[in-house]
Design a protein around this motif. Sequence first.
Motif, PDB file in Angstrom:
ATOM      1  N   ILE A  76       0.840  -1.196   0.000  1.00 49.80           N
ATOM      2  CA  ILE A  76       0.000   0.000   0.000  1.00 49.80           C
ATOM      3  C   ILE A  76       0.875   1.246   0.000  1.00 49.80           C
ATOM      4  CG2 ILE A  76      -1.648   1.351   1.372  1.00 49.80           C
ATOM      5  CD1 ILE A  76      -2.895  -1.410   2.195  1.00 49.80           C
ATOM      6  N   TYR A  77       1.871   1.272   0.895  1.00 48.85           N
ATOM      7  CA  TYR A  77       2.781   2.418   0.943  1.00 48.85           C
ATOM      8  C   TYR A  77       3.511   2.580  -0.391  1.00 48.85           C
ATOM      9  CZ  TYR A  77       2.120   2.039   6.051  1.00 48.85           C
ATOM     10  OH  TYR A  77       1.590   1.969   7.316  1.00 48.85           O
ATOM     11  N   GLU A  78       3.913   1.467  -0.969  1.00 42.28           N
ATOM     12  CA  GLU A  78       4.613   1.480  -2.259  1.00 42.28           C
ATOM     13  C   GLU A  78       3.742   2.084  -3.360  1.00 42.28           C
ATOM     14  OE1 GLU A  78       5.835  -2.105  -5.120  1.00 42.28           O
ATOM     15  OE2 GLU A  78       6.844  -2.188  -3.170  1.00 42.28           O
ATOM     16  N   SER A  79       2.434   1.793  -3.314  1.00 42.61           N
ATOM     17  CA  SER A  79       1.536   2.346  -4.330  1.00 42.61           C
ATOM     18  C   SER A  79       1.457   3.866  -4.221  1.00 42.61           C
ATOM     19  CB  SER A  79       0.143   1.722  -4.239  1.00 42.61           C
ATOM     20  OG  SER A  79      -0.591   2.240  -3.152  1.00 42.61           O
ATOM     21  N   PHE A  80       1.580   4.393  -3.011  1.00 40.94           N
ATOM     22  CA  PHE A  80       1.574   5.845  -2.842  1.00 40.94           C
ATOM     23  C   PHE A  80       2.892   6.438  -3.321  1.00 40.94           C
ATOM     24  CE2 PHE A  80      -1.332   4.994   1.034  1.00 40.94           C
ATOM     25  CZ  PHE A  80      -2.427   4.841   0.211  1.00 40.94           C
ATOM     26  N   THR A  81       3.984   5.775  -3.003  1.00 38.46           N
ATOM     27  CA  THR A  81       5.303   6.245  -3.424  1.00 38.46           C
ATOM     28  C   THR A  81       5.430   6.243  -4.946  1.00 38.46           C
ATOM     29  OG1 THR A  81       6.304   5.405  -1.396  1.00 38.46           O
ATOM     30  CG2 THR A  81       7.788   5.815  -3.224  1.00 38.46           C
ATOM     31  N   ASN A  82       4.880   5.211  -5.583  1.00 42.87           N
ATOM     32  CA  ASN A  82       4.990   5.049  -7.038  1.00 42.87           C
ATOM     33  C   ASN A  82       3.710   5.454  -7.761  1.00 42.87           C
ATOM     34  OD1 ASN A  82       7.572   3.934  -6.668  1.00 42.87           O
ATOM     35  ND2 ASN A  82       6.676   1.924  -6.308  1.00 42.87           N
ATOM     36  N   PHE A  83       2.998   6.411  -7.208  1.00 43.57           N
ATOM     37  CA  PHE A  83       1.714   6.856  -7.747  1.00 43.57           C
ATOM     38  C   PHE A  83       1.806   7.124  -9.245  1.00 43.57           C
ATOM     39  CE2 PHE A  83      -1.245  10.311  -8.831  1.00 43.57           C
ATOM     40  CZ  PHE A  83      -2.437   9.743  -8.435  1.00 43.57           C
ATOM     41  N   LYS A  84       0.933   6.466 -10.010  1.00 48.70           N
ATOM     42  CA  LYS A  84       0.908   6.627 -11.465  1.00 48.70           C
ATOM     43  C   LYS A  84      -0.418   7.217 -11.944  1.00 48.70           C
ATOM     44  CE  LYS A  84       4.744   4.163 -12.476  1.00 48.70           C
ATOM     45  NZ  LYS A  84       5.603   4.662 -11.450  1.00 48.70           N
ATOM     46  N   GLY A  85      -1.354   7.334 -11.051  1.00 47.42           N
ATOM     47  CA  GLY A  85      -2.684   7.823 -11.388  1.00 47.42           C
ATOM     48  C   GLY A  85      -3.677   7.261 -10.387  1.00 47.42           C
ATOM     49  N   ILE A  86      -4.864   7.811 -10.394  1.00 45.79           N
ATOM     50  CA  ILE A  86      -5.878   7.437  -9.400  1.00 45.79           C
ATOM     51  C   ILE A  86      -6.133   5.927  -9.378  1.00 45.79           C
ATOM     52  CG2 ILE A  86      -8.299   7.720  -8.744  1.00 45.79           C
ATOM     53  CD1 ILE A  86      -6.493  10.172  -8.155  1.00 45.79           C
ATOM     54  N   ARG A  87      -6.273   5.319 -10.543  1.00 43.01           N
ATOM     55  CA  ARG A  87      -6.552   3.875 -10.583  1.00 43.01           C
ATOM     56  C   ARG A  87      -5.447   3.044  -9.931  1.00 43.01           C
ATOM     57  NH1 ARG A  87      -9.971   1.255 -14.840  1.00 43.01           N
ATOM     58  NH2 ARG A  87     -11.677   2.712 -15.073  1.00 43.01           N
TER      59      ARG A  87
END
Length: 174
Positions: A76-87
Amino acid sequence: MLSEGHHHPYDLKKIFKKNKMDEVSEINDGKLYYNFESLLKKGCIEKIEVVREENRPERTVYGITDKGKDVLKEKIYESFTNFKGIRSIYSSVIFLKHTDLDKSAYMLEEVVNKLKEKITHYDEVWNNIKDKTPPSVHLITDYTHNQMRIDLAWLERVVKFVQNGLQLDGRSEF
């Protein structure tokens, strides 16, 4: 989903279909069973029991391990760090309750700040070139700018949701 309770893969497939999650992500039997095997080998999940219903094949019920809970948080934290777009953070937002909310809020605020910087940069670039571009480019740019602002407003709402202990309009996530 296993952090919410014990399930066998077919259970999850039914849950995905019921909640229309299969329309948002590509979930098929092969991927589902492969992921269960992969998570089992990594020690993120464990076999809880084997059940057999009348006239049905045996099904193995799985649960998440402590290691799996830690990996979930890190993903989850990684998804925020590597944010690519809302989806790219949809599933992370669904499972925020399994994270440190202060850390998640901080990380999401970083995403908001980066998007604000991106919008500012786009606005500066656009202001320098808009008089030299055809009307069709104006249409595309207008859409892009509006979409970024919508994304920003949604992300700011998610930050408030996390800061308020996963409360939205007086309703609790729990």
